[in-house]
Design an enzyme around this catalytic site. Sequence first.
Site, mmCIF file in Angstrom:
data_model
loop_
_atom_site.group_PDB
_atom_site.id
_atom_site.type_symbol
_atom_site.label_atom_id
_atom_site.label_comp_id
_atom_site.label_asym_id
_atom_site.label_seq_id
_atom_site.Cartn_x
_atom_site.Cartn_y
_atom_site.Cartn_z
ATOM 1 N N ASP A 10 0.850 -1.188 0.000
ATOM 2 C CA ASP A 10 0.000 0.000 0.000
ATOM 3 C C ASP A 10 0.888 1.241 0.000
ATOM 4 O O ASP A 10 1.683 1.448 0.921
ATOM 5 C CB ASP A 10 -0.891 -0.030 1.254
ATOM 6 C CG ASP A 10 -1.911 1.083 1.264
ATOM 7 O OD1 ASP A 10 -2.115 1.721 0.211
ATOM 8 O OD2 ASP A 10 -2.501 1.312 2.328
ATOM 9 N N ASP A 105 -2.995 2.345 -5.995
ATOM 10 C CA ASP A 105 -1.881 2.377 -5.049
ATOM 11 C C ASP A 105 -1.843 1.187 -4.100
ATOM 12 O O ASP A 105 -1.157 1.229 -3.094
ATOM 13 C CB ASP A 105 -1.908 3.680 -4.251
ATOM 14 C CG ASP A 105 -2.923 3.642 -3.126
ATOM 15 O OD1 ASP A 105 -4.039 3.167 -3.371
ATOM 16 O OD2 ASP A 105 -2.585 4.069 -2.021
ATOM 17 N N GLU A 106 -2.564 0.132 -4.418
ATOM 18 C CA GLU A 106 -2.678 -0.973 -3.478
ATOM 19 C C GLU A 106 -2.772 -2.285 -4.239
ATOM 20 O O GLU A 106 -3.472 -2.352 -5.254
ATOM 21 C CB GLU A 106 -3.993 -0.803 -2.723
ATOM 22 C CG GLU A 106 -3.914 -0.843 -1.230
ATOM 23 C CD GLU A 106 -5.317 -0.787 -0.655
ATOM 24 O OE1 GLU A 106 -5.772 -1.796 -0.132
ATOM 25 O OE2 GLU A 106 -5.950 0.281 -0.757
HETATM 26 MG MG LIG Z 1 -2.505 3.939 0.094
#
Ligand SMILES: [Mg+2]
Length: 362
Positions: A10, A105-106
Amino acid sequence: MTQRKIIHLDMDAFFASVEQRDNPAYRGKPLIVGGDPNGRGVVAAASYEARAFGVRSAISCYEAKKRCPDAIFVRPRFEVYRAVSQEIRAIMGELTELVEPLSLDEAYLDVTGKTAHQGSATLMANWLRTAIYERTGLTASAGVSFNKMLAKIASDINKPNGIAIITPAQAQDFIAALPIERFHGIGKASAKRLHDIGVTTGDELRKLPLATLVDLFGQKRGQFYHQIAHGIDDRAVKAERVRKSIGTEITFSENSLNDDFILGKIYEQAFEAFGEMSAKELCATTVTLKIKYANFNQITRSHTVKTPFKNANAAALWLKELYAHTDKHLPVRLVGVTFSHLSPASVAYRQLDLFEWENKSA
Ligand SMILES: [Mg+2]
């Protein structure tokens, strides 16, 4: 069954961190990526300096400004975030082909059976964080465990720029102490219902009979909650299948020369295909119109835009234009619409619609 090795990666305050990376004047300052603080916009991301004032993503920019009057507000640059996201995906791809992105983003990675980095998921996760930092200048946090749920919970423990591992030996104690709202998959409404019956921790959730959970939440969810309370989460890491295009077509029951009818059918296909694409969290920059005539001749016409179509209407405008330049003398028997040049549309990207109606020039 061999123990799986799952990493949840993350990025830290992703959009805000990209802005701070690209503009030194923003570094060390409360920064909010989102809409107009005087308009109806919402916060897409906040730097850690802004979070210290209680600014969170998805609250209104108006509220964010109240909480943090000195914050700098900037508009999101989704093209940049998407490009960085692809760089990060490529790095993850160096570790394993089993990468399941959750948003820009993960992602989950399944590194079971990988022999690099001595076969250690922890070393792999740290290599990943270092490689991302060296190549993009951005920090990430990682969680390592033997299933998705625990890996995701772990990535939050030492955030930002940290790593945490939950081993099988630690899992039961860890879950017992965990507040139920921290369980991945237990939403706000479910957490409230559990609180109402006095269940606030993993330990208490574990003690609830399966039948009670099924009564409360139905078969599927009840069973899932029961399992995660015991640290069981069998969900596989599903590698992203690379789709080249998404399209639909329809054959008319009777051939048609009627422009309004034909265009209507084209729009229908556009909405259907766009809906399918959105459901798969994808977006496209190319739309293609296919027409098959009564004599079985077939044509295709395409148009490509710079930034992905935001909605089906945007694509429909181009389809109308493409249709206008086709042969109108032949009866039509089939129309189809296809979207291609696909890229992932993150959850955050869908928020773009929340910003757009504010004045664009601002
Ligand atoms: Mg994040």
